[in-house]
Design a protein around this motif. Structure first.
Motif, PDB file in Angstrom:
ATOM      1  N   GLY A 168     -45.879   1.351  41.108  1.00 33.21           N
ATOM      2  CA  GLY A 168     -47.249   1.328  40.621  1.00 33.21           C
ATOM      3  C   GLY A 168     -47.611  -0.017  40.019  1.00 33.21           C
ATOM      4  N   GLN A 169     -46.710  -0.555  39.208  1.00 32.08           N
ATOM      5  CA  GLN A 169     -46.989  -1.854  38.587  1.00 32.08           C
ATOM      6  C   GLN A 169     -47.002  -2.970  39.622  1.00 32.08           C
ATOM      7  N   LEU A 170     -46.083  -2.919  40.591  1.00 36.67           N
ATOM      8  CA  LEU A 170     -46.042  -3.952  41.626  1.00 36.67           C
ATOM      9  C   LEU A 170     -47.332  -3.956  42.450  1.00 36.67           C
ATOM     10  N   ILE A 171     -47.849  -2.784  42.759  1.00 39.68           N
ATOM     11  CA  ILE A 171     -49.079  -2.688  43.553  1.00 39.68           C
ATOM     12  C   ILE A 171     -50.260  -3.267  42.779  1.00 39.68           C
ATOM     13  N   THR A 172     -50.349  -2.952  41.508  1.00 38.44           N
ATOM     14  CA  THR A 172     -51.469  -3.493  40.718  1.00 38.44           C
ATOM     15  C   THR A 172     -51.358  -5.007  40.546  1.00 38.44           C
ATOM     16  N   ARG A 173     -50.137  -5.528  40.504  1.00 37.62           N
ATOM     17  CA  ARG A 173     -49.984  -6.986  40.465  1.00 37.62           C
ATOM     18  C   ARG A 173     -50.434  -7.595  41.786  1.00 37.62           C
ATOM     19  N   TRP A 174     -50.076  -6.947  42.874  1.00 38.23           N
ATOM     20  CA  TRP A 174     -50.467  -7.429  44.199  1.00 38.23           C
ATOM     21  C   TRP A 174     -51.987  -7.402  44.368  1.00 38.23           C
ATOM     22  N   LEU A 175     -52.640  -6.423  43.736  1.00 37.96           N
ATOM     23  CA  LEU A 175     -54.090  -6.303  43.805  1.00 37.96           C
ATOM     24  C   LEU A 175     -54.816  -7.161  42.767  1.00 37.96           C
ATOM     25  N   ASN A 176     -54.057  -7.956  41.991  1.00 40.93           N
ATOM     26  CA  ASN A 176     -54.631  -8.827  40.948  1.00 40.93           C
ATOM     27  C   ASN A 176     -55.443  -8.034  39.924  1.00 40.93           C
ATOM     28  N   MET A 177     -54.959  -6.860  39.563  1.00 37.85           N
ATOM     29  CA  MET A 177     -55.633  -6.064  38.548  1.00 37.85           C
ATOM     30  C   MET A 177     -55.263  -6.582  37.160  1.00 37.85           C
ATOM     31  N   THR A 178     -55.962  -6.112  36.167  1.00 42.01           N
ATOM     32  CA  THR A 178     -55.795  -6.642  34.810  1.00 42.01           C
ATOM     33  C   THR A 178     -54.462  -6.216  34.199  1.00 42.01           C
ATOM     34  N   ALA A 179     -54.099  -6.861  33.108  1.00 43.77           N
ATOM     35  CA  ALA A 179     -52.860  -6.522  32.405  1.00 43.77           C
ATOM     36  C   ALA A 179     -52.894  -5.076  31.916  1.00 43.77           C
ATOM     37  N   GLU A 180     -54.039  -4.616  31.441  1.00 40.41           N
ATOM     38  CA  GLU A 180     -54.150  -3.234  30.983  1.00 40.41           C
ATOM     39  C   GLU A 180     -54.015  -2.253  32.153  1.00 40.41           C
ATOM     40  N   ASP A 181     -54.546  -2.606  33.318  1.00 43.14           N
ATOM     41  CA  ASP A 181     -54.395  -1.757  34.495  1.00 43.14           C
ATOM     42  C   ASP A 181     -52.933  -1.706  34.945  1.00 43.14           C
ATOM     43  N   ARG A 182     -52.253  -2.827  34.857  1.00 39.82           N
ATOM     44  CA  ARG A 182     -50.833  -2.837  35.226  1.00 39.82           C
ATOM     45  C   ARG A 182     -50.037  -1.950  34.281  1.00 39.82           C
ATOM     46  N   ARG A 183     -50.429  -1.955  33.030  1.00 45.56           N
ATOM     47  CA  ARG A 183     -49.768  -1.088  32.047  1.00 45.56           C
ATOM     48  C   ARG A 183     -50.035   0.385  32.372  1.00 45.56           C
ATOM     49  N   ARG A 184     -51.282   0.719  32.692  1.00 44.02           N
ATOM     50  CA  ARG A 184     -51.602   2.092  33.075  1.00 44.02           C
ATOM     51  C   ARG A 184     -50.815   2.523  34.315  1.00 44.02           C
ATOM     52  N   ALA A 185     -50.648   1.593  35.244  1.00 42.10           N
ATOM     53  CA  ALA A 185     -49.980   1.931  36.504  1.00 42.10           C
ATOM     54  C   ALA A 185     -48.547   2.388  36.293  1.00 42.10           C
ATOM     55  N   VAL A 186     -47.910   1.920  35.224  1.00 48.19           N
ATOM     56  CA  VAL A 186     -46.543   2.367  34.920  1.00 48.19           C
ATOM     57  C   VAL A 186     -46.531   3.873  34.663  1.00 48.19           C
ATOM     58  N   ALA A 187     -47.452   4.346  33.816  1.00 47.41           N
ATOM     59  CA  ALA A 187     -47.524   5.776  33.517  1.00 47.41           C
ATOM     60  C   ALA A 187     -47.967   6.580  34.737  1.00 47.41           C
ATOM     61  N   ILE A 188     -48.905   6.040  35.492  1.00 52.72           N
ATOM     62  CA  ILE A 188     -49.410   6.737  36.682  1.00 52.72           C
ATOM     63  C   ILE A 188     -48.294   6.907  37.707  1.00 52.72           C
ATOM     64  N   GLY A 189     -47.514   5.854  37.936  1.00 56.59           N
ATOM     65  CA  GLY A 189     -46.402   5.940  38.886  1.00 56.59           C
ATOM     66  C   GLY A 189     -45.326   6.891  38.429  1.00 56.59           C
ATOM     67  N   LEU A 190     -45.067   6.914  37.128  1.00 55.93           N
ATOM     68  CA  LEU A 190     -44.090   7.853  36.565  1.00 55.93           C
ATOM     69  C   LEU A 190     -44.465   9.294  36.926  1.00 55.93           C
ATOM     70  N   GLY A 191     -45.712   9.675  36.652  1.00 56.62           N
ATOM     71  CA  GLY A 191     -46.142  11.042  36.916  1.00 56.62           C
ATOM     72  C   GLY A 191     -46.184  11.368  38.391  1.00 56.62           C
ATOM     73  N   ALA A 192     -46.612  10.405  39.223  1.00 58.23           N
ATOM     74  CA  ALA A 192     -46.692  10.651  40.659  1.00 58.23           C
ATOM     75  C   ALA A 192     -45.303  10.859  41.265  1.00 58.23           C
ATOM     76  N   GLY A 193     -44.308  10.114  40.778  1.00 59.44           N
ATOM     77  CA  GLY A 193     -42.953  10.294  41.284  1.00 59.44           C
ATOM     78  C   GLY A 193     -42.406  11.676  40.984  1.00 59.44           C
ATOM     79  N   ILE A 194     -42.595  12.136  39.756  1.00 55.66           N
ATOM     80  CA  ILE A 194     -42.121  13.468  39.378  1.00 55.66           C
ATOM     81  C   ILE A 194     -42.928  14.546  40.090  1.00 55.66           C
ATOM     82  N   GLY A 195     -44.252  14.358  40.182  1.00 56.81           N
ATOM     83  CA  GLY A 195     -45.092  15.339  40.856  1.00 56.81           C
ATOM     84  C   GLY A 195     -44.711  15.521  42.307  1.00 56.81           C
ATOM     85  N   ALA A 196     -44.312  14.447  42.981  1.00 56.04           N
ATOM     86  CA  ALA A 196     -43.901  14.551  44.383  1.00 56.04           C
ATOM     87  C   ALA A 196     -42.557  15.253  44.516  1.00 56.04           C
ATOM     88  N   ILE A 197     -41.558  14.809  43.769  1.00 57.89           N
ATOM     89  CA  ILE A 197     -40.204  15.362  43.903  1.00 57.89           C
ATOM     90  C   ILE A 197     -40.168  16.842  43.550  1.00 57.89           C
TER      91      ILE A 197
END
Length: 418
Positions: free
Chosen positions: A143-172
């Protein structure tokens, strides 16, 4: 216009879809590595050991092969550690993204690869651990790598960490709603991060859709179709008290085992000895092997497998799984703590339900409700994530009928645990 220039909802609608799709593919890679490469080709085809589930007849027939499990795990655990060390990711699990979120840390590409590879070795070869925490770790990094690739803000990159965490658990866990809530709930002990909920709903749903397209969309525990009985409420209240004690014991055992094994010095020697010990436990309690959900499904019908008589086996099984998981993770092998916590609670609920069935079979004709409620209340209390734990249980069993009992047991377990 760059994505970072769009308003919040439009920005995260697009980014959430992309993050969810990538994490769904990552979860599939973890699943196939664990289940096919190691679980199928090595364990089942070469060693005739099914770490996911077996009947008593299969257990007795394959016991000659099962005696190799101490050696298998004594090799698997150091290999798991070696993979993590080689990828410069000595710590694997959901604690890493939670810490990265609060400290605004930068996750590396290795933080996506190492959890997948190292935990696939541990769980695929029969180690007592889960896939969900490694999926959360990998999801947060992606999640964080994708937001960096998309040139999103530092706060968005921080949010992406939590978003990716939940998406990984939700999928598995095939529980997208719970995964989305967990991304906001797991970050704090007594609070919820509402800013991540909207993108988490999108990312977790897409990750689940991608993962389920290959693995199916049925609940992990199957569909519980039994009715709820009002007489179960006081029994489940007491079950919540027991669950709090078991959850506390699990949390303390995980912390203590690392301290106990640390004086052994060489980390690869520690993991080898941990694997040897877990393999020995698996000879008498094969239910300690793997992620454990196949064993939990079997336990919902009152069945267990092992060398001991039924009631001795059932009474000791939660402690055996607790010890095996503590040895696995405390020795340094990589894997998750959530799935074993659910297993321990389920086995404790099975013991409780069978005891009630023996005492009053007319009132308690079926042990499955106590397996499910024991699973929820133990893990919900130990994780300090009651809302997402309850939603996860509902999604994993496909049933709302036990909700009154689940709520009262979890409330009591949370109160007693705190």
């Amino acid at each position: 216009m760059e994505l970072s220039g769009l308003p919040y909802y439009e920005r995260w609608f697009a980014a959430g879809i992309l993050i969810g799709a990538v994490i769904g593919l990552a979860a599939l890679s973890l699943y196939y590595l664990q289940s096919l490469l190691f679980g199928q080709l090595v364990l089942q085809d070469l060693l005739h050991v099914n770490a996911n589930c077996m009947t008593q007849a299969q257990y007795e027939a394959d016991l000659g092969w099962l005696v190799l499990m101490p050696l298998v795990l004594a090799a698997a655990y150091p290999l798991s550690l070696l993979v993590a060390v080689a990828l410069r990711t000595p710590e694997v699990g959901s604690d890493v993204p939670v810490r990265a979120y609060h400290r605004n840390l930068r996750l590396r590409p290795e933080d996506a690869a190492a959890p997948i590879l190292s935990s696939a070795v541990t769980v695929g070869l029969g180690g007592s651990a889960g896939l969900e925490s490694p999926a959360a770790h990998a999801g947060a990094a992606l999640g964080q790598l994708i937001t960096r690739w998309l040139n999103m803000t530092a706060e968005d990159r921080r949010r992406a960490v939590a978003i990716g965490l939940g998406a990984g658990i939700g999928a598995i866990f095939k529980s997208p709603f719970a995964g989305a809530i967990l991304s906001a709930e797991l970050l704090y002990r007594r609070d919820v991060e509402t800013d991540v909920l909207y993108p988490s709903f999108i990312a977790s749903s897409v990750a689940y859709a991608v993962y389920g397209a290959a693995t199916g969309y049925s609940p992990i525990m199957g569909f519980y179709l039994g009715p709820f009985r009002a007489l179960y409420l006081p029994l489940m209240l007491l079950l919540g008290l027991v669950a709090a004690g078991v959850g506390m014991l699990y949390a303390r055992a995980l912390r203590a085992m690392g301290s106990v094994l640390r004086p052994l010095g060489n980390p690869f020697l520690r993991t080898a000895l941990g694997g040897l010990a877990v393999g020995a436990i698996a000879l008498a309690f094969p239910e300690v092997m793997g992620e454990g959900f196949g064993w939990v499904r079997m336990s919902m019908s009152g069945q267990v497998v092992g060398l001991l008589p039924l009631y001795a086996l059932v009474a000791l099984l939660p402690l055996a799984k607790l010890l095996a998981t503590s040895l696995t993770l405390g020795s340094g092998a990589k894997g998750g703590v959530f799935a074993p916590g659910l297993d321990i609670g389920a086995f404790m609920g099975l013991a409780y339900g069978l005891a009630l069935h023996a005492l009053m079979p007319a009132v308690v004709p079926d042990v499955a409700p106590f397996v499910i409620v024991g699973m929820l209340s133990t893990f919900g209390a130990a994780s300090s994530a009651p809302i997402s734990s309850m939603l996860m249980t509902i999604e994993m069993t496909g049933s709302l009928t036990l909700l009154p009992g689940e709520m009262i047991a979890l409330a009591v377990a949370m109160l007693a645990y705190r």
